[in-house]
Design a protein around this motif. Structure first.
Motif, PDB file in Angstrom:
ATOM      1  N   ASN A   1      30.239  18.068  19.635  1.00 52.85           N
ATOM      2  CA  ASN A   1      29.551  18.236  21.002  1.00 52.85           C
ATOM      3  C   ASN A   1      29.836  19.627  21.823  1.00 52.85           C
ATOM      4  N   GLU A   2      31.047  20.099  21.448  1.00 49.80           N
ATOM      5  CA  GLU A   2      31.307  21.307  21.908  1.00 49.80           C
ATOM      6  C   GLU A   2      30.655  22.494  21.217  1.00 49.80           C
ATOM      7  N   LEU A   3      30.582  22.175  19.929  1.00 47.89           N
ATOM      8  CA  LEU A   3      29.830  23.279  19.025  1.00 47.89           C
ATOM      9  C   LEU A   3      28.372  23.416  19.484  1.00 47.89           C
ATOM     10  N   GLU A   4      27.896  22.108  19.637  1.00 45.99           N
ATOM     11  CA  GLU A   4      26.481  22.045  20.242  1.00 45.99           C
ATOM     12  C   GLU A   4      26.125  22.695  21.322  1.00 45.99           C
ATOM     13  N   ARG A   5      27.168  22.400  22.443  1.00 49.96           N
ATOM     14  CA  ARG A   5      26.972  23.092  23.836  1.00 49.96           C
ATOM     15  C   ARG A   5      27.159  24.665  23.584  1.00 49.96           C
ATOM     16  N   ARG A   6      27.761  25.289  22.646  1.00 50.15           N
ATOM     17  CA  ARG A   6      27.925  26.567  22.383  1.00 50.15           C
ATOM     18  C   ARG A   6      26.473  27.086  21.783  1.00 50.15           C
ATOM     19  N   LYS A   7      26.088  26.451  21.013  1.00 44.34           N
ATOM     20  CA  LYS A   7      25.159  26.916  20.231  1.00 44.34           C
ATOM     21  C   LYS A   7      23.662  26.811  21.400  1.00 44.34           C
ATOM     22  N   GLU A   8      23.776  25.994  22.319  1.00 43.89           N
ATOM     23  CA  GLU A   8      22.783  25.998  23.040  1.00 43.89           C
ATOM     24  C   GLU A   8      22.751  27.084  24.070  1.00 43.89           C
ATOM     25  N   GLU A   9      23.949  27.441  24.297  1.00 44.51           N
ATOM     26  CA  GLU A   9      24.257  28.612  25.121  1.00 44.51           C
ATOM     27  C   GLU A   9      23.745  29.899  24.495  1.00 44.51           C
ATOM     28  N   ILE A  10      24.170  29.915  23.118  1.00 41.62           N
ATOM     29  CA  ILE A  10      23.936  31.169  22.431  1.00 41.62           C
ATOM     30  C   ILE A  10      22.317  31.357  22.394  1.00 41.62           C
ATOM     31  N   LEU A  11      21.708  30.155  21.894  1.00 38.27           N
ATOM     32  CA  LEU A  11      20.100  30.129  21.792  1.00 38.27           C
ATOM     33  C   LEU A  11      19.820  30.587  23.066  1.00 38.27           C
ATOM     34  N   LYS A  12      20.167  30.004  24.242  1.00 37.91           N
ATOM     35  CA  LYS A  12      19.499  30.455  25.674  1.00 37.91           C
ATOM     36  C   LYS A  12      19.984  31.834  25.845  1.00 37.91           C
ATOM     37  N   PHE A  13      21.030  32.430  25.520  1.00 40.22           N
ATOM     38  CA  PHE A  13      21.480  33.782  25.777  1.00 40.22           C
ATOM     39  C   PHE A  13      20.466  34.877  25.119  1.00 40.22           C
ATOM     40  N   TYR A  14      20.064  34.532  23.893  1.00 42.23           N
ATOM     41  CA  TYR A  14      19.519  35.378  23.006  1.00 42.23           C
ATOM     42  C   TYR A  14      17.870  35.109  22.946  1.00 42.23           C
ATOM     43  N   SER A  15      17.478  34.246  24.046  1.00 44.69           N
ATOM     44  CA  SER A  15      16.041  33.817  23.911  1.00 44.69           C
ATOM     45  C   SER A  15      15.275  35.304  24.534  1.00 44.69           C
ATOM     46  N   PRO A  16      14.105  35.307  24.378  1.00 48.13           N
ATOM     47  CA  PRO A  16      13.085  36.511  24.685  1.00 48.13           C
ATOM     48  C   PRO A  16      13.352  36.361  26.262  1.00 48.13           C
ATOM     49  N   ALA A  17      13.116  35.140  26.977  1.00 48.71           N
ATOM     50  CA  ALA A  17      13.107  35.042  28.186  1.00 48.71           C
ATOM     51  C   ALA A  17      14.096  35.646  28.875  1.00 48.71           C
ATOM     52  N   SER A  18      15.521  35.217  28.385  1.00 53.17           N
ATOM     53  CA  SER A  18      16.897  35.669  28.737  1.00 53.17           C
ATOM     54  C   SER A  18      17.195  37.077  28.618  1.00 53.17           C
ATOM     55  N   PHE A  19      16.517  37.543  27.392  1.00 50.88           N
ATOM     56  CA  PHE A  19      16.685  39.229  27.135  1.00 50.88           C
ATOM     57  C   PHE A  19      15.871  39.920  28.254  1.00 50.88           C
ATOM     58  N   ILE A  20      14.605  39.668  28.479  1.00 49.22           N
ATOM     59  CA  ILE A  20      14.079  40.208  29.408  1.00 49.22           C
ATOM     60  C   ILE A  20      14.651  40.017  30.931  1.00 49.22           C
ATOM     61  N   HIS A  21      15.195  39.047  31.150  1.00 50.70           N
ATOM     62  CA  HIS A  21      15.580  38.960  32.552  1.00 50.70           C
ATOM     63  C   HIS A  21      17.081  39.813  32.554  1.00 50.70           C
ATOM     64  N   ARG A  22      17.927  39.646  31.324  1.00 50.34           N
ATOM     65  CA  ARG A  22      19.128  40.841  31.387  1.00 50.34           C
ATOM     66  C   ARG A  22      18.556  42.181  31.521  1.00 50.34           C
ATOM     67  N   LEU A  23      17.525  42.379  30.700  1.00 48.87           N
ATOM     68  CA  LEU A  23      17.194  43.766  30.899  1.00 48.87           C
ATOM     69  C   LEU A  23      16.757  44.122  32.236  1.00 48.87           C
ATOM     70  N   GLN A  24      16.097  43.306  32.963  1.00 46.65           N
ATOM     71  CA  GLN A  24      15.672  43.775  34.390  1.00 46.65           C
ATOM     72  C   GLN A  24      16.841  44.026  35.235  1.00 46.65           C
ATOM     73  N   ASP A  25      17.761  42.899  34.880  1.00 50.00           N
ATOM     74  CA  ASP A  25      19.183  43.158  35.674  1.00 50.00           C
ATOM     75  C   ASP A  25      19.596  44.406  35.518  1.00 50.00           C
ATOM     76  N   ALA A  26      19.835  44.970  34.270  1.00 46.83           N
ATOM     77  CA  ALA A  26      20.404  46.237  33.642  1.00 46.83           C
ATOM     78  C   ALA A  26      19.597  47.329  34.278  1.00 46.83           C
ATOM     79  N   MET A  27      18.275  47.165  34.408  1.00 41.45           N
ATOM     80  CA  MET A  27      17.444  48.438  35.117  1.00 41.45           C
ATOM     81  C   MET A  27      17.806  48.537  36.530  1.00 41.45           C
TER      82      MET A  27
END
Length: 230
Positions: A153-179
């Motif tokens: 269950n812990e590995l599944e949770r971490r996998k979901e977090e990693i997938l969410k972190f590297y998703s296109p929507a998350s990438f654009i959101h983090r890029l906007q924050d960096a800008m």
């Protein structure tokens, strides 16, 4: 002459002597002469492994070899012996058990019974081992399996977090924050110049680096956003 005919009618027929037989009427028909005769097909079938009265369904056909073997056993018997087989249950059973085919079937039955009993004993002997294995499975389910499930269950949770972190929507959101962060840093450097906290050379160096970073991120943001939306 009339008296002689009456005496002949008064004499019992050989067929009537076996009227109390435990066989069905179709089987109890015996020959009227004193000479031993060959049994008919119905009589031959009556000496099979089961008695006709005990068969719940129609009798199975007798092979020619089996019929010939039974006829060979009966052909030398006298009429009295054949009648005894028809009327005496014990005599019939004794004759039946003397037939080779019946002996073979009885031996097979006894062997199967012994094997079945042996299998049952073996199964009973394995009961303690089965109980021990069940206890071990219960322990594994409550301890090792629970720990492994928690880790999964812990590995599944971490996998979901990693997938969410590297998703296109998350990438654009983090890029906007960096800008936005780069834009704020640029404003701070510009304010420092106006407040004469830094000289022009330092300002140009810092401000140029920040604006270059900002515009690079802005271009990436512009390039990534339409593909993500599409």
């Amino acid at each position: 002459m009339l008296r002689g005919s009456q005496e002949q009618q008064a004499q019992p027929r050989p067929q009537e002597g076996s009227s109390h037989s435990w066989y069905p009427p179709s089987v109890v028909s015996s020959p009227s002469s004193s000479r031993p005769t060959t049994p008919s097909r119905s009589a031959t079938n009556s000496f099979n492994i089961q008695r006709p009265a005990e068969r719940p369904h129609s009798p199975s056909p007798v092979s020619p070899a089996e019929a010939a073997g039974i006829i060979a056993l009966l052909k030398d018997k006298s009429v009295d012996e054949l009648r005894k087989l028809l009327s005496d249950k014990d005599a019939y059973n004794q004759f039946l058990l003397s037939v080779d085919e019946v002996k073979i079937q009885n031996n097979i039955r006894d062997e199967l019974r012994k094997e079945t009993l042996q299998l049952a004993r073996n199964n009973l002997d394995k009961d303690p081992q089965i109980m021990e294995l069940r206890n071990q499975c219960r322990i594994i389910r409550t301890t090792e399996l629970a720990a492994a499930q928690e880790k999964l269950n812990e590995l599944e949770r971490r996998k979901e977090e990693i997938l969410k972190f590297y998703s296109p929507a998350s990438f654009i959101h983090r890029l906007q924050d960096a800008m936005n962060e780069t834009e704020e840093e640029s404003e701070i450097v510009h304010r420092q110049l106006l407040d004469q906290e830094i000289d022009m050379g330092t300002f140009v160096q810092k401000y140029k680096k920040l604006r270059t970073t900002y515009h690079r991120r802005a271009l990436i943001h512009i390039a990534a956003k339409p593909s993500t939306i599409g």
